[in-house]
Design an enzyme around this catalytic site. Sequence first.
Site, short mmCIF file in Angstrom:
data_model
loop_
_atom_site.label_atom_id
_atom_site.label_comp_id
_atom_site.label_asym_id
_atom_site.label_seq_id
_atom_site.Cartn_x
_atom_site.Cartn_y
_atom_site.Cartn_z
CB CYS A 145 -0.91 0.02 1.22
SG CYS A 145 -1.87 -1.50 1.42
NE ARG A 203 4.08 1.62 -1.53
CZ ARG A 203 5.16 0.89 -1.23
NH1 ARG A 203 6.24 1.01 -1.95
NH2 ARG A 203 5.14 0.07 -0.20
CD1 TRP A 219 -2.43 -4.79 -4.76
CD2 TRP A 219 -1.81 -6.00 -2.98
NE1 TRP A 219 -2.25 -6.09 -5.17
CE2 TRP A 219 -1.87 -6.85 -4.11
CE3 TRP A 219 -1.46 -6.53 -1.75
CZ2 TRP A 219 -1.58 -8.21 -4.03
CZ3 TRP A 219 -1.17 -7.89 -1.66
CH2 TRP A 219 -1.23 -8.71 -2.79
CG ASN A 273 2.90 -1.01 3.00
OD1 ASN A 273 2.27 -1.94 2.52
ND2 ASN A 273 4.15 -0.75 2.68
N GLY A 274 1.62 -3.24 5.23
CA GLY A 274 2.24 -4.42 5.80
C GLY A 274 1.19 -5.43 6.21
CD GLU A 324 10.41 -9.78 -17.52
OE1 GLU A 324 9.93 -8.62 -17.50
OE2 GLU A 324 10.29 -10.57 -16.57
CE LYS A 356 7.65 -6.52 -17.67
NZ LYS A 356 7.62 -7.51 -16.61
CD GLU A 367 3.94 -7.92 -15.12
OE1 GLU A 367 3.85 -8.06 -13.89
OE2 GLU A 367 5.01 -7.59 -15.68
CG HIS A 369 10.11 -33.88 -23.36
ND1 HIS A 369 10.38 -35.22 -23.56
CD2 HIS A 369 11.22 -33.21 -23.75
CE1 HIS A 369 11.61 -35.35 -24.02
NE2 HIS A 369 12.14 -34.15 -24.16
CE LYS A 376 7.93 -0.67 -10.51
NZ LYS A 376 8.13 -1.31 -11.81
#
Length: 600
Positions: free
Chosen positions: A2, A27, A74, A100-101, A472, A476, A479, A495, A595
Site C-alpha cells: 500500500c 503501490r 492493495w 502498509n504491511g 520474462e 509481461k 500481467e 515432452h 509495484k
Amino acid sequence: MCGIVGYIGSSSAQSFLLEGLARLEYRGYDSAGLAVMEHGHIHTLKAAGRLEHLAQKAAAAPLAGCAGIGHTRWATHGEPSERNAHPHTDPQGRFALVHNGIIENHADLRGMLEQHGFIFRSDTDTEVIVHLIAHLWDGSLLSTLRQALPRLHGSYALALLCVHEPDAIFCARKDSPLVIGLAGDAQYLTSDIPALLPLTREAELLQDGEIGVLRREGVCVYDAMGNERPLRPLHVDWDVTAAEKDGFPHFMLKEIHEEPTALHRTLAAWSPDQLPMTAKSIRTLTIVACGTAYHAGVIGKYVIEQLARLPVTVDVASEFRYRQPILTANDLFLAISQSGETADTLAALREARKLGAQVMALTNVVGSTMAREAAPHVLYTHAGPEIAVASTKAYITQVETLLLLALELAEKRGTLSKDKADQLRADLAHLSSLSETLLNRQEVIAAFARRHCGHSHVFYIGRGVDYALAMEASLKLKEISYIMSEAYAAGELKHGTIALIEKGTLVCALMTQPHLADKMLSNIKEVKARGATVLAICGESLCNRVSAAADEIWPIPDTEPLLAPLLAAIPMQLLAYHIAVCRGCDVDKPRNLAKSVTVE
C-alpha cells in the site's frame, strides 16, 4: 504494497495528500482514504476503487486542515471496499491510522481487544493497531507506541494522527518502507521517494524499530528505547520529470522509451569494486529474486557460468528459506530487487547472512532497506524511477549489471582475457544506440498486436538465454493483458506441451543465439506443422534462415550473442504493451498487482 502519504505545514493537507497518493497509486489501487486534523478534530474521507473516486468526494466536501495522512490500498485482509479502506479510527475518534504491511497476530490481538469491549468495523488486520493504541493510551503517543509496537508481529509502516497531539504526525516502521521529506516549514511522509520529488530533495529514511514525529517546524526520530537520534538526510538527485508521463499515454511506454538512456547511465556508473570477497575465493554464487528480477537472475546465471566458470544457483525468493539452503563463508549471495524493499527477497538476504554467506544487493533505489542491509556491497542500476507496475527499464538494467558483474568475475578469476572482456564492454556500450533503432519499429509491433490481441493463449519458446528471456516476455503479457501465456525451453515442447498447439495458436520464438539456430528452427517447424502462427525474433543475420518457417519476423541488430537478449526484450515489452492497449486494459495498473511487494 500500500501507499502512505502525510503532510504537516501551513497549507491545505488535502491537496498534497491527493497528489502524493496519485504518485503512489502503483503501490495499490483497491481503495483510498484521507484523515485530516482540523480544529482539534480528525475528519476522514474514504472511497472504494481507484483514487479518482476519493478525489471526487474530496472535491465535493473538502477537508480544510493543514495536517493529514492518506492511503491507497492493495488488499491483503478484507475485500476491497470502503469499509476496509484506510484510515482506521478508534471508537472515540481520538486516533486515525494508515498501515502498509501485515500484522500476523491480528487474530489474537482482535480477540483480546474484543474482550475489552472494542467493536471492529472492518475485516482488516490494520484495525487492531488503532484499537490497541487506544487500549494502551497513557497520555503520550510516543510512549504508547513504544508499548504497542513490540506487540505487533509482522511488518508495518504506520502513520497516525492523534487529537491529543494535533500539531504532529507520528510514524513507525518495521520491514516496510517509510520516507520523511524535509522541507523547512513543512514536512512530508511517504512510502516511496517519487511522491516527494516535486516538493523536496531531502529525505530522512526511517529505520526498522524507529518512531518519527513530524511537526511543522521540524522532525524528530526516536529509537525503540525512546532515545532521539540525529537526522541523517539523504539528498535525492532524481529528475522530477522521471515521475511524470511527459506526453506518453502510459508510464510503461515512457519507461520503455527511457531504456536507451537507462542502459547508458548504468554502464557509465558501473563500479567494479563491490565484491565482498576475492573473486577466486568464491565457491558458488546464489542469486535470489522475485518475478521480473528473478528472470534477470536467470540470464545472469547463464552469462556468469559461461564467462566466469562459477557455479550459479537462481532461487525464487519466497522459496529460498524453506528449502534449507546450504551456504558457507565461501559462498556469495546476490539479492535483486528494483525497489530494494521486496519482503521475500529481504528475508532471503537475512537468512543468507545468518548462514554465513557473503551478501550483495542489486537494486535501483539508493537508501532502500536492501541497499542499507547489504552496504557497502551494493550494485546500483540507474534506471531512474519506475512507476508502471510492469517492470521494463529496471529489468533491462538489471540484466546489464549482471553482464558487467560476469565480466568482472571472469577477468578476476582468469577465465576471460582482458582483450575479450574489453571487447564485450565495448559491445555493451553500443547497446544504447542499437536499442534506439528498435523503438522506431513500433508501428509494425502495434499492427501485429491489433491482429493478435484476441488470443486466449500464447506460447513463448527459446533456448539458452533466450529461454530466460521467454519467461520474462511471457510474464509481461500475462500481467498487463491478462492473456494466459507460457514460456518453455524449446526443446521441451515434444515432452507434452506440443499437445496444446493447434491451428492458429500464437507462438513467439526467440532466436538470438546463432549456435542454437538449427535446433530452434526445428522447433519452429514442429509447431508450424501443427498449425501454429509463429512470430520469430532473431538477429538480422538469422532472418534468411527462418524466413520460410515463420509467419512474421522481427529482426534485432546483430551483436554479441550473450548481449542479444537485452535488445530482444524491447520488442517483447512493446508487444505486451500494445496487446494490452488493444484489449482495453489498464496498462500501468494491472488488476490485483502492485509495484513494490512489501508483504510475504
